[in-house]
Design a protein around this motif. Structure first.
Motif, mmCIF file in Angstrom:
data_model
loop_
_atom_site.group_PDB
_atom_site.id
_atom_site.type_symbol
_atom_site.label_atom_id
_atom_site.label_comp_id
_atom_site.label_asym_id
_atom_site.label_seq_id
_atom_site.Cartn_x
_atom_site.Cartn_y
_atom_site.Cartn_z
ATOM 1 N N SER A 118 0.851 -1.192 0.000
ATOM 2 C CA SER A 118 0.000 0.000 0.000
ATOM 3 C C SER A 118 0.881 1.235 0.000
ATOM 4 O O SER A 118 2.031 1.196 0.458
ATOM 5 N N VAL A 119 0.350 2.357 -0.493
ATOM 6 C CA VAL A 119 1.078 3.612 -0.363
ATOM 7 C C VAL A 119 1.162 4.041 1.096
ATOM 8 O O VAL A 119 1.883 4.994 1.432
ATOM 9 N N SER A 172 -2.731 3.019 -4.462
ATOM 10 C CA SER A 172 -3.067 4.217 -3.694
ATOM 11 C C SER A 172 -4.454 4.056 -3.087
ATOM 12 O O SER A 172 -4.634 3.277 -2.153
ATOM 13 N N THR A 173 -5.467 4.751 -3.606
ATOM 14 C CA THR A 173 -6.819 4.650 -3.049
ATOM 15 C C THR A 173 -7.757 4.143 -4.135
ATOM 16 O O THR A 173 -8.273 4.917 -4.939
ATOM 17 N N ASN A 206 -5.112 10.195 -3.591
ATOM 18 C CA ASN A 206 -4.851 9.762 -4.952
ATOM 19 C C ASN A 206 -5.856 8.671 -5.299
ATOM 20 O O ASN A 206 -5.838 7.589 -4.712
ATOM 21 N N VAL A 208 -7.744 5.932 -7.820
ATOM 22 C CA VAL A 208 -7.418 5.073 -8.961
ATOM 23 C C VAL A 208 -8.513 4.023 -9.116
ATOM 24 O O VAL A 208 -9.059 3.517 -8.138
ATOM 25 N N VAL A 231 4.430 1.996 -7.170
ATOM 26 C CA VAL A 231 3.178 2.667 -6.834
ATOM 27 C C VAL A 231 2.192 2.486 -7.988
ATOM 28 O O VAL A 231 2.514 2.774 -9.148
ATOM 29 N N GLY A 233 -1.032 4.103 -8.797
ATOM 30 C CA GLY A 233 -1.951 5.177 -8.452
ATOM 31 C C GLY A 233 -2.698 5.702 -9.650
ATOM 32 O O GLY A 233 -2.599 5.168 -10.759
ATOM 33 N N ASP A 236 -4.144 12.695 -8.335
ATOM 34 C CA ASP A 236 -4.208 13.416 -7.063
ATOM 35 C C ASP A 236 -5.422 14.335 -7.081
ATOM 36 O O ASP A 236 -5.600 15.123 -8.025
ATOM 37 N N TYR A 297 -0.762 12.391 -1.766
ATOM 38 C CA TYR A 297 -0.548 12.405 -3.205
ATOM 39 C C TYR A 297 0.644 11.509 -3.556
ATOM 40 O O TYR A 297 1.656 11.494 -2.843
ATOM 41 N N TYR A 298 0.526 10.796 -4.682
ATOM 42 C CA TYR A 298 1.558 9.818 -5.037
ATOM 43 C C TYR A 298 1.808 9.813 -6.541
ATOM 44 O O TYR A 298 0.912 10.089 -7.335
ATOM 45 N N SER A 300 3.008 7.624 -9.897
ATOM 46 C CA SER A 300 3.146 6.282 -10.486
ATOM 47 C C SER A 300 4.171 6.269 -11.615
ATOM 48 O O SER A 300 4.160 5.366 -12.455
#
Length: 332
Positions: A118-119, A172-173, A206, A208, A231, A233, A236, A297-298, A300
């Protein structure tokens, strides 16, 4: 990569991300084996052509039975709770489950493993998007869930350094269809779509599509480097913008009231106290408010460059999530 008739084991296939991974593999013709708990909700596996094997990821013997004869393993299962009456239970479950699954995979001679992290294992970057170069220590992680994922990821990294053929992915999420439980983010989508979130805190995440995350898992198996993390993702997005997009899809007025986080801590403590009495899940927790202090925020970029990973725009993911929740009767 050709998965036709290739025996592949997936853990966590009854869950949100795991079911998306299983479906992506099924679409490629894989000979699926799904490790599921005896009491797991089978909604996401009922229409899959697969062998369901009952077991528990913390029981190495049951995982070994499922893994024997499989060529590849996707270990997606985890204790995904952001809150528990005993927070350390989350840490124990995720560490023990990861160790048992990796030991069983090694004993079964699995050729290649994709481990779903996970992030949450990465430190947020207040000046931009965080990436794989910002690993957190257990002490830096906020809350038991994040700490549990850090501990488990470090365990996989150490085993990979000793020869375990594992690649790590960090979603990410994810949002989208088949969020049966639903996840904490899915609960936000449902509440907002039902017009029950008139206000928000200033934060960001973030987003996805879960099917893009699943596609990223398959790319990691095919192209990922052993011991590396990637990552997976999307975009953001501020929480304000996310709620505005949900309102647009639903034909509602977007919320405009921003509430300081500090004012919500008493409510979070009350939610947790009620959950301890009822055995339910609190909608608002102290840890979630602490996490909201940073924009999550991430980037990819690494997965895009090395794996060929791509993610669709977040409004499409929200639209698919809302359509599924509506069909499931969770949005009225």
């Amino acid at each position: 990569m050709d998965f036709t008739d290739v025996p592949v084991l997936v853990t966590g296939a009854s869950g949100f991300v795991g079911s998306a991974v299983a479906r992506a593999l099924a679409a490629r013709g894989a000979d699926l084996r799904l490790l599921v708990r005896r009491d797991s909700d089978r909604t996401n596996t009922n229409d899959l052509r697969a062998d369901l094997i009952e077991g528990d990821i913390r029981d190495e013997a049951s995982v070994l039975r499922a893994a024997t004869g499989a060529r590849y393993l996707f270990h997606v299962a985890a204790d995904y709770r952001l809150w528990a009456p005993d927070p350390e239970d989350i840490v124990r479950n995720n560490r023990a489950g990861t160790l048992a699954v990796m030991n069983a995979a090694r004993a079964a001679g699995i050729e290649r493993i994709v481990y779903t992290s996970s992030v949450a294992t990465l430190l947020p970057d207040d000046h931009g998007a965080a990436d794989e170069t910002r690993p957190a220590t257990p002490e830096q992680a906020v809350g038991a869930y994040k700490r549990s994922k850090v501990v488990a990821e470090r365990l996989v990294e150490a085993m990979a350094a000793e020869g375990l053929p594992a690649v790590i992915v960090n979603p990410s999420t994810p949002i989208g269809p088949r969020d049966v439980k639903p996840t904490p983010t899915g609960r936000i989508v449902v509440e907002a779509a039902n017009g029950k979130m008139p206000a928000f805190v200033e934060s960001g995440l973030n987003l996805v599509h879960v099917d893009d995350v699943a596609a990223g898992h398959l790319l990691a198996l095919e192209k990922g480097q052993i011991g590396e993390r990637y990552v997976l993702g999307g975009q953001d997005v501020t929480l304000r913008a996310m709620l505005a997009e949900i309102a647009l899809i639903m034909g509602h007025r977007a919320p405009t009231i921003s509430i300081p986080r500090t004012l919500l801590f008493p409510m979070a403590h009350a939610n947790e106290a009620i959950a301890r009495l009822t055995g339910g899940d609190p909608f608002l927790t102290v840890d979630s408010l602490k996490m909201a202090a940073h924009n999550m925020y991430y980037s990819s970029a690494k997965a895009e460059a090395e794996l060929g990973y791509r993610a669709r725009p977040f409004p499409e993911a929200l639209a698919d999530a809302i359509a599924w929740f509506r069909a499931a009767g969770k949005i009225t």
